[in-house]
Design an enzyme around this catalytic site. Sequence first.
Site, PDB file in Angstrom:
ATOM      1  N   ASP A   1      36.897  77.198  27.615  1.00 17.76           N
ATOM      2  CA  ASP A   1      37.273  78.384  26.834  1.00 17.76           C
ATOM      3  C   ASP A   1      36.044  79.157  26.348  1.00 17.76           C
ATOM      4  O   ASP A   1      36.137  79.964  25.432  1.00 17.76           O
ATOM      5  CB  ASP A   1      38.170  77.979  25.650  1.00 17.76           C
ATOM      6  CG  ASP A   1      37.499  76.977  24.718  1.00 17.76           C
ATOM      7  OD1 ASP A   1      36.293  76.700  24.889  1.00 17.76           O
ATOM      8  OD2 ASP A   1      38.178  76.468  23.800  1.00 17.76           O
TER       9      ASP A   1
ATOM     10  N   HIS B   1      33.280  77.912  24.924  1.00 15.16           N
ATOM     11  CA  HIS B   1      32.617  77.437  23.705  1.00 15.16           C
ATOM     12  C   HIS B   1      31.262  76.801  23.983  1.00 15.16           C
ATOM     13  O   HIS B   1      30.998  76.321  25.081  1.00 15.16           O
ATOM     14  CB  HIS B   1      33.522  76.484  22.903  1.00 15.16           C
ATOM     15  CG  HIS B   1      33.729  75.127  23.502  1.00 15.16           C
ATOM     16  ND1 HIS B   1      34.973  74.558  23.648  1.00 15.16           N
ATOM     17  CD2 HIS B   1      32.856  74.206  23.971  1.00 15.16           C
ATOM     18  CE1 HIS B   1      34.850  73.361  24.172  1.00 15.16           C
ATOM     19  NE2 HIS B   1      33.562  73.119  24.389  1.00 15.16           N
TER      20      HIS B   1
ATOM     21  N   ASP C   1      26.652  67.908  18.928  1.00 13.66           N
ATOM     22  CA  ASP C   1      27.952  67.593  18.336  1.00 13.66           C
ATOM     23  C   ASP C   1      28.335  66.131  18.515  1.00 13.66           C
ATOM     24  O   ASP C   1      27.672  65.377  19.235  1.00 13.66           O
ATOM     25  CB  ASP C   1      29.044  68.504  18.936  1.00 13.66           C
ATOM     26  CG  ASP C   1      28.947  68.608  20.463  1.00 13.66           C
ATOM     27  OD1 ASP C   1      28.290  67.758  21.086  1.00 13.66           O
ATOM     28  OD2 ASP C   1      29.540  69.538  21.029  1.00 13.66           O
TER      29      ASP C   1
ATOM     30  N   GLU D   1      34.664  76.504  18.780  1.00 13.42           N
ATOM     31  CA  GLU D   1      35.835  77.003  19.493  1.00 13.42           C
ATOM     32  C   GLU D   1      36.004  78.500  19.282  1.00 13.42           C
ATOM     33  O   GLU D   1      35.400  79.073  18.363  1.00 13.42           O
ATOM     34  CB  GLU D   1      37.076  76.255  18.993  1.00 13.42           C
ATOM     35  CG  GLU D   1      37.047  74.750  19.239  1.00 13.42           C
ATOM     36  CD  GLU D   1      37.212  74.369  20.707  1.00 13.42           C
ATOM     37  OE1 GLU D   1      36.914  75.190  21.587  1.00 13.42           O
ATOM     38  OE2 GLU D   1      37.627  73.224  20.976  1.00 13.42           O
TER      39      GLU D   1
HETATM   40  C1  GLP Z   1      32.430  69.517  25.305  1.00 20.86           C
HETATM   41  C2  GLP Z   1      31.082  69.606  24.593  1.00 20.86           C
HETATM   42  C3  GLP Z   1      30.289  70.812  25.070  1.00 20.86           C
HETATM   43  C4  GLP Z   1      30.262  70.831  26.594  1.00 20.86           C
HETATM   44  C5  GLP Z   1      31.666  70.941  27.121  1.00 20.86           C
HETATM   45  C6  GLP Z   1      31.738  71.019  28.632  1.00 20.86           C
HETATM   46  O1  GLP Z   1      33.358  70.375  24.746  1.00 20.86           O
HETATM   47  N1  GLP Z   1      31.231  69.672  23.187  1.00 20.86           N
HETATM   48  O2  GLP Z   1      28.976  70.739  24.526  1.00 20.86           O
HETATM   49  O3  GLP Z   1      29.480  71.913  27.030  1.00 20.86           O
HETATM   50  O4  GLP Z   1      32.374  69.789  26.697  1.00 20.86           O
HETATM   51  O5  GLP Z   1      31.766  69.767  29.196  1.00 20.86           O
HETATM   52  P1  GLP Z   1      31.529  69.456  30.736  1.00 20.86           P
HETATM   53  O6  GLP Z   1      30.063  69.621  30.963  1.00 20.86           O
HETATM   54  O7  GLP Z   1      31.959  68.035  30.927  1.00 20.86           O
HETATM   55  O8  GLP Z   1      32.322  70.438  31.499  1.00 20.86           O
END
Ligand code: GLP
Length: 262
Positions: free
Chosen positions: A136, A138, A67, A143
């Site tokens: 959440d 995802h 993404d 989402e």
């Molecule tokens: C963002 C990304 C996800 C990732 C999530 C968790 O939303 N799009 O791919 O898994 O953050 O991030 P973190 O690893 O910093 O908790």
Amino acid sequence: MRVIIRPTYEEMSKEAALLVKDRMMKKRDFVLGLATGSTPLGLYKELIRMHKEEGLSFKNVKTFNLDEYYGLEPTHPQSYRYFMDTNLFNHIDIEKANTHVPDGKAEDVEKFCQWYEEEIKKAGGIDLQVLGIGGDGHIGFNEPGSSFNSRTRLVALDEQTIKDNSRFFEKIEDVPRFAITMGVGTILEAREIILLANGKKKARPVAQFIEGPITSLVTASALQLHPKVTVFLDEEAASELKRIDYYKFVEEAEKKINKKLF
Ligand code: GLP
């Protein structure tokens, strides 16, 4: 689903890196799906070490990131392209042309998303997809409520995600409200998937997606439908799982018969 639990974030990251290395060594022209966020940083650090000290080469590897924030230039310090360059690509022998991150400045977003899907197909599909998980539940930026058949597309970010990700920006107003993300359907097409999660904050979504019902309200639960998923957790992220003893038993049993039981 295989669930591997390690006492610390470092050990969990190293274990995941061993799996990535193993798969990369087994196939030429490997196609690796990558994720951003703080979770995979330990894995990337270990892959860089393996490259520098053990000669692990990324010369023939192609990568596709999950993404990107919509509206951010690739040079923006909070863009996922910038994140990947600084935390992985600049430190290994990968050809930059072989690295793909969705274009947050794409003018015709729909056309771009189709192109991204086609590029994945042209590369032969994703051999191994690395995932983190949002607060959440995802995956990517899919989402709650995203269809399990969704493809790469423009999405609106959930309030919870905007709040979670605001820690990287000066103020919450600076967090982009939209993103381009691979769909749940795109992710499920990867031949193998690993998901990493650490810390107490991830305990709830982790328990929900592994042991809860399959629901688009927790998009990571779609992974229950995939035949080859390994989840790497530290003790904190595993703390709300009910079947920890079984996951540990399976790992021990695998060692005894020297075979993977999944
Ligand atoms: C963002 C990304 C996800 C990732 C999530 C968790 O939303 N799009 O791919 O898994 O953050 O991030 P973190 O690893 O910093 O908790």
